[in-house]
Design a protein around this motif. Structure first.
Motif, mmCIF file in Angstrom:
data_model
loop_
_atom_site.group_PDB
_atom_site.id
_atom_site.type_symbol
_atom_site.label_atom_id
_atom_site.label_comp_id
_atom_site.label_asym_id
_atom_site.label_seq_id
_atom_site.Cartn_x
_atom_site.Cartn_y
_atom_site.Cartn_z
ATOM 1 N N LYS A 141 32.877 28.110 -26.271
ATOM 2 C CA LYS A 141 33.039 29.276 -26.157
ATOM 3 C C LYS A 141 33.353 30.135 -27.684
ATOM 4 O O LYS A 141 32.487 31.311 -27.496
ATOM 5 C CB LYS A 141 34.622 29.245 -25.774
ATOM 6 N N GLN A 142 33.325 29.855 -28.931
ATOM 7 C CA GLN A 142 33.674 30.744 -30.283
ATOM 8 C C GLN A 142 32.244 30.334 -30.926
ATOM 9 O O GLN A 142 31.825 32.186 -31.382
ATOM 10 C CB GLN A 142 34.852 30.007 -31.321
ATOM 11 N N PHE A 143 31.208 30.290 -31.271
ATOM 12 C CA PHE A 143 29.880 29.367 -31.387
ATOM 13 C C PHE A 143 29.126 30.128 -30.524
ATOM 14 O O PHE A 143 29.035 28.935 -29.321
ATOM 15 C CB PHE A 143 30.266 28.945 -32.330
ATOM 16 N N SER A 144 27.933 30.140 -30.662
ATOM 17 C CA SER A 144 26.263 29.653 -30.155
ATOM 18 C C SER A 144 25.923 29.198 -31.723
ATOM 19 O O SER A 144 25.278 29.334 -32.609
ATOM 20 C CB SER A 144 25.781 31.541 -29.758
ATOM 21 N N TYR A 145 25.123 28.111 -30.726
ATOM 22 C CA TYR A 145 24.742 26.697 -31.979
ATOM 23 C C TYR A 145 23.532 26.039 -31.290
ATOM 24 O O TYR A 145 23.761 25.935 -29.810
ATOM 25 C CB TYR A 145 24.967 25.922 -32.528
ATOM 26 N N SER A 146 23.066 25.635 -31.643
ATOM 27 C CA SER A 146 22.236 24.170 -31.235
ATOM 28 C C SER A 146 21.363 23.060 -32.020
ATOM 29 O O SER A 146 22.436 23.096 -33.458
ATOM 30 C CB SER A 146 20.509 25.398 -31.390
ATOM 31 N N VAL A 147 21.498 21.705 -31.070
ATOM 32 C CA VAL A 147 21.588 21.354 -32.923
ATOM 33 C C VAL A 147 19.998 20.661 -32.573
ATOM 34 O O VAL A 147 19.262 20.636 -31.408
ATOM 35 C CB VAL A 147 22.820 20.160 -32.027
ATOM 36 N N ARG A 148 19.642 19.655 -33.542
ATOM 37 C CA ARG A 148 18.680 18.569 -33.638
ATOM 38 C C ARG A 148 18.716 17.572 -34.203
ATOM 39 O O ARG A 148 19.374 17.965 -34.789
ATOM 40 C CB ARG A 148 17.584 20.272 -33.709
ATOM 41 N N LEU A 181 22.023 14.059 -36.786
ATOM 42 C CA LEU A 181 21.560 15.147 -35.263
ATOM 43 C C LEU A 181 22.256 16.798 -36.911
ATOM 44 O O LEU A 181 23.736 16.847 -36.764
ATOM 45 C CB LEU A 181 22.887 14.877 -34.935
ATOM 46 N N LEU A 182 21.816 17.856 -36.843
ATOM 47 C CA LEU A 182 21.966 18.320 -37.215
ATOM 48 C C LEU A 182 22.228 19.520 -36.125
ATOM 49 O O LEU A 182 21.827 19.929 -35.803
ATOM 50 C CB LEU A 182 20.429 19.032 -38.156
ATOM 51 N N MET A 183 23.205 20.812 -36.196
ATOM 52 C CA MET A 183 23.724 21.772 -35.431
ATOM 53 C C MET A 183 23.824 22.825 -36.277
ATOM 54 O O MET A 183 24.163 23.102 -37.793
ATOM 55 C CB MET A 183 24.867 21.883 -35.330
ATOM 56 N N GLU A 184 23.268 23.804 -35.704
ATOM 57 C CA GLU A 184 23.041 25.533 -37.138
ATOM 58 C C GLU A 184 23.698 26.583 -36.057
ATOM 59 O O GLU A 184 22.916 26.865 -33.935
ATOM 60 C CB GLU A 184 21.206 25.444 -36.600
ATOM 61 N N THR A 185 24.740 27.070 -36.345
ATOM 62 C CA THR A 185 25.314 28.180 -35.333
ATOM 63 C C THR A 185 24.222 29.760 -35.724
ATOM 64 O O THR A 185 23.706 29.057 -36.590
ATOM 65 C CB THR A 185 26.607 28.840 -36.130
ATOM 66 N N ALA A 186 24.131 30.321 -34.146
ATOM 67 C CA ALA A 186 23.434 31.799 -34.625
ATOM 68 C C ALA A 186 23.761 32.456 -35.663
ATOM 69 O O ALA A 186 22.443 33.189 -36.489
ATOM 70 C CB ALA A 186 24.076 32.444 -33.409
ATOM 71 N N GLU A 187 24.897 31.992 -36.305
ATOM 72 C CA GLU A 187 24.978 33.078 -38.171
ATOM 73 C C GLU A 187 24.363 32.175 -38.888
ATOM 74 O O GLU A 187 24.942 32.930 -40.531
ATOM 75 C CB GLU A 187 26.487 32.926 -38.373
ATOM 76 N N GLY A 188 23.937 31.513 -38.588
ATOM 77 C CA GLY A 188 23.465 30.505 -39.800
ATOM 78 C C GLY A 188 23.961 29.128 -40.378
ATOM 79 O O GLY A 188 23.617 29.027 -41.528
ATOM 80 N N GLY A 211 32.345 27.585 -43.829
ATOM 81 C CA GLY A 211 32.904 28.666 -43.367
ATOM 82 C C GLY A 211 33.438 28.606 -41.624
ATOM 83 O O GLY A 211 33.852 28.427 -40.870
ATOM 84 N N LEU A 212 32.954 26.998 -41.275
ATOM 85 C CA LEU A 212 33.457 26.389 -39.771
ATOM 86 C C LEU A 212 34.460 25.678 -39.646
ATOM 87 O O LEU A 212 35.317 25.607 -41.185
ATOM 88 C CB LEU A 212 32.281 25.795 -39.825
ATOM 89 N N PRO A 213 35.186 25.883 -38.723
ATOM 90 C CA PRO A 213 36.819 25.225 -38.296
ATOM 91 C C PRO A 213 36.575 24.633 -38.457
ATOM 92 O O PRO A 213 36.263 23.205 -38.189
ATOM 93 C CB PRO A 213 37.079 26.018 -37.411
ATOM 94 N N THR A 214 38.073 23.681 -39.004
ATOM 95 C CA THR A 214 37.826 22.380 -39.614
ATOM 96 C C THR A 214 37.540 21.152 -37.610
ATOM 97 O O THR A 214 37.173 19.998 -37.740
ATOM 98 C CB THR A 214 39.036 21.107 -39.161
ATOM 99 N N GLU A 215 37.575 22.071 -36.298
ATOM 100 C CA GLU A 215 37.689 21.107 -35.438
ATOM 101 C C GLU A 215 35.446 21.022 -35.513
ATOM 102 O O GLU A 215 35.077 20.309 -34.150
ATOM 103 C CB GLU A 215 37.627 21.745 -34.086
ATOM 104 N N THR A 216 35.390 21.082 -36.422
ATOM 105 C CA THR A 216 33.326 20.799 -36.138
ATOM 106 C C THR A 216 33.117 19.691 -36.269
ATOM 107 O O THR A 216 32.374 19.200 -35.599
ATOM 108 C CB THR A 216 32.654 22.242 -37.510
ATOM 109 N N SER A 217 34.444 18.976 -37.177
ATOM 110 C CA SER A 217 34.230 17.666 -37.271
ATOM 111 C C SER A 217 33.884 17.167 -36.214
ATOM 112 O O SER A 217 32.892 15.566 -35.849
ATOM 113 C CB SER A 217 34.816 17.132 -37.451
ATOM 114 N N MET A 218 34.287 17.271 -35.329
ATOM 115 C CA MET A 218 34.408 16.977 -33.366
ATOM 116 C C MET A 218 33.312 17.624 -32.794
ATOM 117 O O MET A 218 32.527 16.416 -32.011
ATOM 118 C CB MET A 218 36.132 17.391 -32.813
#
Length: 280
Positions: free
Chosen positions: A138-145, A192-199, A224-231
């Protein structure tokens, strides 16, 4: 026996000698051994159908793999005070019956996750894990590849940025991550690489440990990303691997309370219990 440093071309040798039904631990796989060679002072010896690893870090040998007769001959050649690690319960019990001193190594035991559960498709995960994944989406717009050659410059830049962050400077896995990135294809890694709309970026790397279990070796994210990014990146990896591997191996917690708590948030379905034996 003559011990030497592992080389990338040793992958076929180590893989052929290691029967994962007998030696299931990720730490006995070639990608792990090679990545941690410098950090743990690992060297290898053996021949075409047998190998044993010596670790300066542990002051021990890893459980020998390969030809049963050669493994037994190696164990018989050890003198008093020698130590073995990465033994299964059955292997430890056998040595105990021969007079060795055995103890459980909870710090080295490996966490096993259900891929379907981590993908939030079926099965149980903690409410914290589920909530963190949903809140992040909900907080971030992101894509993975998938990680490939085109993603390597991003991983390298992320690695340097992490190392410049004071919070990350004491992490001993910097050199390990560097080796994994530099030898990505030769180690048979996937990622796997995640990229947010903010780069901002996050990534996770791993490899096939057994036919039904994928090992998650390391994951990192931009400061700049929160710790829950790892999950979340593990969740996205599980979504990618769901249907290909029933299980994910999250490796050990090294006896660190914070790391143990973090890994328990993934609601592991099992643990590969590690034992150690010392020859009196």
């Amino acid at each position: 026996m003559e011990f030497r440093a592992l080389r990338p071309e040793d992958r076929a040798w180590i893989t052929a000698c290691r029967d994962t039904r007998v030696h299931p631990f990720t730490s006995l796989s070639f990608p792990s051994l090679f990545a941690w060679t410098a950090e743990y002072g690992l060297t290898a010896a053996g021949d075409s159908d047998f190998f044993v690893i010596r670790s300066e870090h542990d002051g021990a040998y890893y459980c020998p793999c390969g030809d049963e007769g050669k493994c037994r001959a190696f164990l018989d050649s050890l003198t008093g005070g020698a130590k073995l690690v990465y033994l299964t319960k059955e292997q430890a019990d056998e040595l105990a019956g021969r007079g060795w001193l055995v103890r459980h190594r909870a710090d080295l035991s490996e966490y096993i996750l259900s891929t379907a559960a981590e993908a939030l498709r079926e099965g149980h995960v903690s409410k914290s894990f589920r909530d963190k994944c949903r809140h992040f989406k909900k907080q971030f717009s992101y894509s993975v590849r998938p990680v490939g050659a085109a993603e390597m410059p991003i991983l390298r830049r992320s690695l340097l940025a992490l190392w410049d962050d004071p919070k990350e400077r004491n992490f001993g896995d910097y050199s390990v991550l560097h080796r994994e990135i530099e030898h990505f294809d030769r180690l048979g890694l996937r990622g796997l690489l995640m990229e947010t709309a903010e780069g901002e970026h996050a990534f996770v790397l791993g490899y096939e440990n057994t036919a039904d279990c994928f090992t998650v070796t390391i994951g990192k994210h931009s400061p700049g990303l929160p710790t829950e990014t790892s999950m979340v990146i593990v969740h996205e990896l599980a979504r990618t691997l769901d249907g290909e591997y029933p299980y994910l191996n999250l490796e050990e917690d090294l006896g660190l309370e914070g790391l143990r708590r973090a890994k328990e948030l993934y609601s592991p379905v099992d643990r590969l219990e590690v034992y150690e034996a010392s020859k009196p």
